[in-house]
Design a protein around this motif. Structure first.
Motif, PDB file in Angstrom:
ATOM      1  N   LEU A  33       1.226  -1.307  -0.025  1.00  0.00           N
ATOM      2  CA  LEU A  33      -0.223  -0.055  -0.230  1.00  0.00           C
ATOM      3  C   LEU A  33       0.739   1.537   0.309  1.00  0.00           C
ATOM      4  CD1 LEU A  33      -2.671  -0.786   2.189  1.00  0.00           C
ATOM      5  CD2 LEU A  33      -3.400  -0.106   0.036  1.00  0.00           C
ATOM      6  N   ALA A  34       1.940   1.458   0.588  1.00  0.00           N
ATOM      7  CA  ALA A  34       3.220   2.413   0.565  1.00  0.00           C
ATOM      8  C   ALA A  34       3.027   2.656  -0.184  1.00  0.00           C
ATOM      9  CB  ALA A  34       3.947   2.278   1.939  1.00  0.00           C
ATOM     10  N   ALA A  35       2.993   2.051  -1.587  1.00  0.00           N
ATOM     11  CA  ALA A  35       4.174   1.577  -2.660  1.00  0.00           C
ATOM     12  C   ALA A  35       3.525   2.183  -4.440  1.00  0.00           C
ATOM     13  CB  ALA A  35       5.168   0.703  -2.832  1.00  0.00           C
ATOM     14  N   SER A  36       2.367   1.713  -3.169  1.00  0.00           N
ATOM     15  CA  SER A  36       0.930   1.567  -5.112  1.00  0.00           C
ATOM     16  C   SER A  36       0.367   3.021  -5.389  1.00  0.00           C
ATOM     17  CB  SER A  36      -0.434   1.014  -4.244  1.00  0.00           C
ATOM     18  OG  SER A  36      -1.243   1.203  -5.390  1.00  0.00           O
ATOM     19  N   PRO A  37       1.018   3.338  -6.811  1.00  0.00           N
ATOM     20  CA  PRO A  37      -0.139   4.104  -7.326  1.00  0.00           C
ATOM     21  C   PRO A  37      -1.339   4.655  -6.777  1.00  0.00           C
ATOM     22  CG  PRO A  37       1.204   3.119  -9.036  1.00  0.00           C
ATOM     23  CD  PRO A  37       1.486   2.274  -7.343  1.00  0.00           C
ATOM     24  N   ARG A  38      -2.161   3.406  -7.132  1.00  0.00           N
ATOM     25  CA  ARG A  38      -3.604   4.101  -7.237  1.00  0.00           C
ATOM     26  C   ARG A  38      -4.366   3.204  -5.518  1.00  0.00           C
ATOM     27  NH1 ARG A  38      -5.989   2.744 -12.444  1.00  0.00           N
ATOM     28  NH2 ARG A  38      -3.742   2.547 -13.386  1.00  0.00           N
ATOM     29  N   ALA A  39      -3.968   3.443  -4.740  1.00  0.00           N
ATOM     30  CA  ALA A  39      -4.368   2.960  -3.378  1.00  0.00           C
ATOM     31  C   ALA A  39      -3.256   3.688  -2.126  1.00  0.00           C
ATOM     32  CB  ALA A  39      -4.260   1.830  -2.428  1.00  0.00           C
ATOM     33  N   GLU A  40      -3.740   4.578  -1.113  1.00  0.00           N
ATOM     34  CA  GLU A  40      -3.441   5.114   0.090  1.00  0.00           C
ATOM     35  C   GLU A  40      -3.425   4.544   1.361  1.00  0.00           C
ATOM     36  OE1 GLU A  40      -4.135   9.664   1.850  1.00  0.00           O
ATOM     37  OE2 GLU A  40      -5.318   9.058   0.655  1.00  0.00           O
ATOM     38  N   LEU A  41      -2.177   4.217   2.154  1.00  0.00           N
ATOM     39  CA  LEU A  41      -2.502   4.179   2.837  1.00  0.00           C
ATOM     40  C   LEU A  41      -3.100   4.967   4.471  1.00  0.00           C
ATOM     41  CD1 LEU A  41      -2.358   1.541   5.293  1.00  0.00           C
ATOM     42  CD2 LEU A  41       0.352   1.830   5.207  1.00  0.00           C
ATOM     43  N   ALA A  42      -3.698   4.911   4.883  1.00  0.00           N
ATOM     44  CA  ALA A  42      -4.479   6.019   5.369  1.00  0.00           C
ATOM     45  C   ALA A  42      -4.976   6.098   6.880  1.00  0.00           C
ATOM     46  CB  ALA A  42      -6.051   6.142   4.823  1.00  0.00           C
ATOM     47  N   ALA A  43      -5.002   4.684   6.997  1.00  0.00           N
ATOM     48  CA  ALA A  43      -4.809   4.362   8.695  1.00  0.00           C
ATOM     49  C   ALA A  43      -4.693   3.111   9.383  1.00  0.00           C
ATOM     50  CB  ALA A  43      -6.080   4.920   9.565  1.00  0.00           C
ATOM     51  N   PHE A  44      -3.961   2.736   9.880  1.00  0.00           N
ATOM     52  CA  PHE A  44      -3.851   1.777  11.042  1.00  0.00           C
ATOM     53  C   PHE A  44      -4.667   1.535  11.885  1.00  0.00           C
ATOM     54  CE2 PHE A  44       0.876   1.946  10.188  1.00  0.00           C
ATOM     55  CZ  PHE A  44       1.197   1.474   8.923  1.00  0.00           C
ATOM     56  N   CYS A  45      -5.126   0.325  12.532  1.00  0.00           N
ATOM     57  CA  CYS A  45      -5.988  -0.358  13.668  1.00  0.00           C
ATOM     58  C   CYS A  45      -5.660  -1.032  14.579  1.00  0.00           C
ATOM     59  CB  CYS A  45      -7.952  -0.276  13.277  1.00  0.00           C
ATOM     60  SG  CYS A  45      -9.414  -0.263  14.353  1.00  0.00           S
ATOM     61  N   ASP A  46      -4.861  -0.460  15.921  1.00  0.00           N
ATOM     62  CA  ASP A  46      -4.651  -2.394  16.493  1.00  0.00           C
ATOM     63  C   ASP A  46      -4.919  -1.932  17.836  1.00  0.00           C
ATOM     64  OD1 ASP A  46      -3.051  -4.837  15.511  1.00  0.00           O
ATOM     65  OD2 ASP A  46      -2.110  -4.432  17.695  1.00  0.00           O
ATOM     66  N   SER A  47      -4.706  -3.149  18.847  1.00  0.00           N
ATOM     67  CA  SER A  47      -4.760  -2.858  19.920  1.00  0.00           C
ATOM     68  C   SER A  47      -3.759  -2.490  20.840  1.00  0.00           C
ATOM     69  CB  SER A  47      -5.512  -4.741  20.509  1.00  0.00           C
ATOM     70  OG  SER A  47      -4.251  -4.926  20.281  1.00  0.00           O
ATOM     71  N   SER A  48      -2.574  -2.920  19.809  1.00  0.00           N
ATOM     72  CA  SER A  48      -1.160  -2.414  20.339  1.00  0.00           C
ATOM     73  C   SER A  48      -0.807  -1.074  19.950  1.00  0.00           C
ATOM     74  CB  SER A  48      -0.085  -3.045  19.996  1.00  0.00           C
ATOM     75  OG  SER A  48       1.360  -3.466  20.052  1.00  0.00           O
ATOM     76  N   ARG A  49      -0.440   0.228  20.451  1.00  0.00           N
ATOM     77  CA  ARG A  49      -0.183   1.431  20.016  1.00  0.00           C
ATOM     78  C   ARG A  49       1.795   0.408  19.232  1.00  0.00           C
ATOM     79  NH1 ARG A  49      -2.904   5.264  19.629  1.00  0.00           N
ATOM     80  NH2 ARG A  49      -4.629   5.052  21.037  1.00  0.00           N
ATOM     81  N   THR A  50       1.835   0.133  20.378  1.00  0.00           N
ATOM     82  CA  THR A  50       3.693  -0.685  19.203  1.00  0.00           C
ATOM     83  C   THR A  50       3.602  -0.686  17.889  1.00  0.00           C
ATOM     84  OG1 THR A  50       4.135  -0.754  22.201  1.00  0.00           O
ATOM     85  CG2 THR A  50       5.561  -2.321  20.703  1.00  0.00           C
ATOM     86  N   ARG A  51       2.782  -1.630  18.287  1.00  0.00           N
ATOM     87  CA  ARG A  51       3.169  -2.354  16.727  1.00  0.00           C
ATOM     88  C   ARG A  51       2.546  -1.520  16.043  1.00  0.00           C
ATOM     89  NH1 ARG A  51       1.502  -7.352  19.586  1.00  0.00           N
ATOM     90  NH2 ARG A  51      -0.921  -6.669  18.872  1.00  0.00           N
ATOM     91  N   MET A  52       2.052  -0.554  16.282  1.00  0.00           N
ATOM     92  CA  MET A  52       0.888   1.052  15.060  1.00  0.00           C
ATOM     93  C   MET A  52       2.727   1.484  14.715  1.00  0.00           C
ATOM     94  SD  MET A  52      -2.830   1.423  15.450  1.00  0.00           S
ATOM     95  CE  MET A  52      -1.830   1.895  16.884  1.00  0.00           C
ATOM     96  N   ARG A  53       3.333   2.053  15.585  1.00  0.00           N
ATOM     97  CA  ARG A  53       4.184   3.060  15.950  1.00  0.00           C
ATOM     98  C   ARG A  53       5.793   1.935  15.411  1.00  0.00           C
ATOM     99  NH1 ARG A  53       8.539   2.326  18.693  1.00  0.00           N
ATOM    100  NH2 ARG A  53       7.708   0.546  20.207  1.00  0.00           N
ATOM    101  N   VAL A  54       5.975   0.848  15.139  1.00  0.00           N
ATOM    102  CA  VAL A  54       7.070  -0.156  14.722  1.00  0.00           C
ATOM    103  C   VAL A  54       6.759   0.083  13.161  1.00  0.00           C
ATOM    104  CG1 VAL A  54       7.745  -2.387  13.933  1.00  0.00           C
ATOM    105  CG2 VAL A  54       7.696  -1.385  16.471  1.00  0.00           C
TER     106      VAL A  54
END
Length: 408
Positions: A22-43
């Protein structure tokens, strides 16, 4: 084509591949993360060099609205898929979900009802379809290379590194994963459905917990099955460092109590049209690979894949991914269609699948894309097999369809 905004829910190991794509796609945008762990989202943000906003699961609905999400990618533990798929559909989003689509009849009923009500799409990430040698099998069978199919044999070996990993993680509890018949074998059942062009009709299964778990007998070699999270920067960052936050232990003892899934499974499936599948899975093999054979009126097709020759402790030996595909018609010598190394990433299928799912490539001409119906058909085999294990009888798929509320 307008760029579509994507959110990923579930930031464990499964999410790495799709997040990078998603981060590399020209046709899709990575707009949000959702997880029970803020650590994993930060990583994940650190790995990608991004500042994607992160949300907790209780804020899932608010995230969809605030971030104007078009597509939700579900990478959470299997038993939670239905909750997020349904919520996303009802919020007006399309969904891409990791397999399995869900783990039980009730989850399937809810997903299919929400899809009908909203008209949104559900796609299931069956990456094995995109593997080039699997595509070739589809072409050969559909082209009549061995005539009408009478039967199929499918044997899948998980080695004592890969196989054991299902007994270290949340998968070890059938309430979380549906067992290997739903979580892992769903890939294989989907392949057979796709290769045959027909879904399951009747299923009978036998299985047991033979090798892992506390009742299989005390083992003195347990240390060889322990995953060293400290030795892997990625696993340490995603799991060990996140343990104080969410309490999830990634590396459980495979011989400890709490294992409720099987590690040895045999399944007979009669498909619509009469072809019969004889399927076997075992999760404690010294090597990893699989063999598929189709018997037809005009000959036989065989695929033999060796992904490694042995496992060494908990860490997998690098997979070689060597395949041999042959077709032999009656009264003729065998023809070797393919004999060589497969590509990286599930045999070269991952990148193809992601490009199509994210809109970066045209739809595959062989129909590799798996929708809600393909997800259901693979799930039906696993659910029927689980019910057969529990009851000791053959299970008609119409029995499950009636409970789900789908026509036979």
């Amino acid at each position: 084509m307008a760029v579509r905004r994507h959110a990923i829910i579930g930031l464990g190991s499964r999410a790495q591949l799709v997040a990078r794509a998603l981060a590399a796609s020209p046709r899709a945008e990575l707009a949000a993360f959702c997880d029970s762990s803020r650590t994993r989202m930060r990583v994940h943000n650190e790995w990608l060099g991004t500042g994607i906003p992160g949300y907790r699961p209780e804020d899932f609905a608010a995230m969809l609205a605030k971030e104007r999400i078009d597509v939700v990618v579900v990478c959470t533990p299997d038993h939670t898929h239905a909750d997020y798929v349904v919520a996303a559909l009802q919020a007006g989003c399309d969904v891409v979900t990791e397999k399995p689509m869900t783990t039980d009849v009730e989850g399937a009923r809810r997903i299919l009802a929400a899809r009908r009500e909203t008209g949104r799409s559900v796609r299931v990430a069956f990456n094995y379809r995109y593997n080039p040698v699997h595509r070739r099998v589809r072409e050969l069978l559909a082209g009549g290379a061995i005539g009408e199919i009478g039967s199929a044999e499918f044997s899948w070996l998980l080695d004592t590194a890969h196989g054991a990993d299902y007994f270290r993680r949340w998968h070890r509890d059938k309430a979380n994963s549906g067992g290997l018949l739903v979580h892992k074998s769903g890939h294989h059942f989907d392949l057979v459905n796709w290769w045959l062009g027909r879904g399951p009709e009747t299923v009978f299964a036998l299985g047991r917990l033979f090798f892992y778990g506390d009742e299989a007998g005390h083992r003195t070699d347990g240390d060889r099955f322990a995953l060293d999270l400290e030795a892997s920067p990625k696993l340490r960052a995603l799991y060990r460092d996140a343990e104080p936050e969410d309490g999830y232990v990634r590396n459980q003892d495979v011989f400890a109590p709490g294992v409720t899934i099987e590690d040895e499974l045999s399944v007979l499936v009669r498909h619509h049209g009469g072809a019969v599948l004889n399927y076997h899975l075992h999760a404690y093999s010294p090597r990893e690979g699989y063999r598929v054979a189709f018997a037809g009126r005009e000959g036989r097709l065989e695929l033999d894949v060796r992904e490694n020759e042995y496992a060494s402790g908990a860490e997998p030996v690098p997979k070689q991914g060597r395949a041999r595909l042959t077709v032999q018609r009656h009264w003729a010598p065998p023809e070797t269609v393919f004999d060589g190394l497969l590509g990286d990433g599930h045999g070269g299928g991952d990148e193809r699948m992601l490009a199509e799912l994210l809109g970066d490539a045209a739809p595959d001409e062989l129909g590799c894309a798996a929708d809600h119906d393909a997800g259901l058909q693979a799930l039906l085999t696993g659910l029927a097999a689980n019910r057969s294990l529990a009851t000791g009888r053959a299970v008609a798929v119409t029995e499950l369809l009636g409970e789900i509320g789908e026509p036979a």
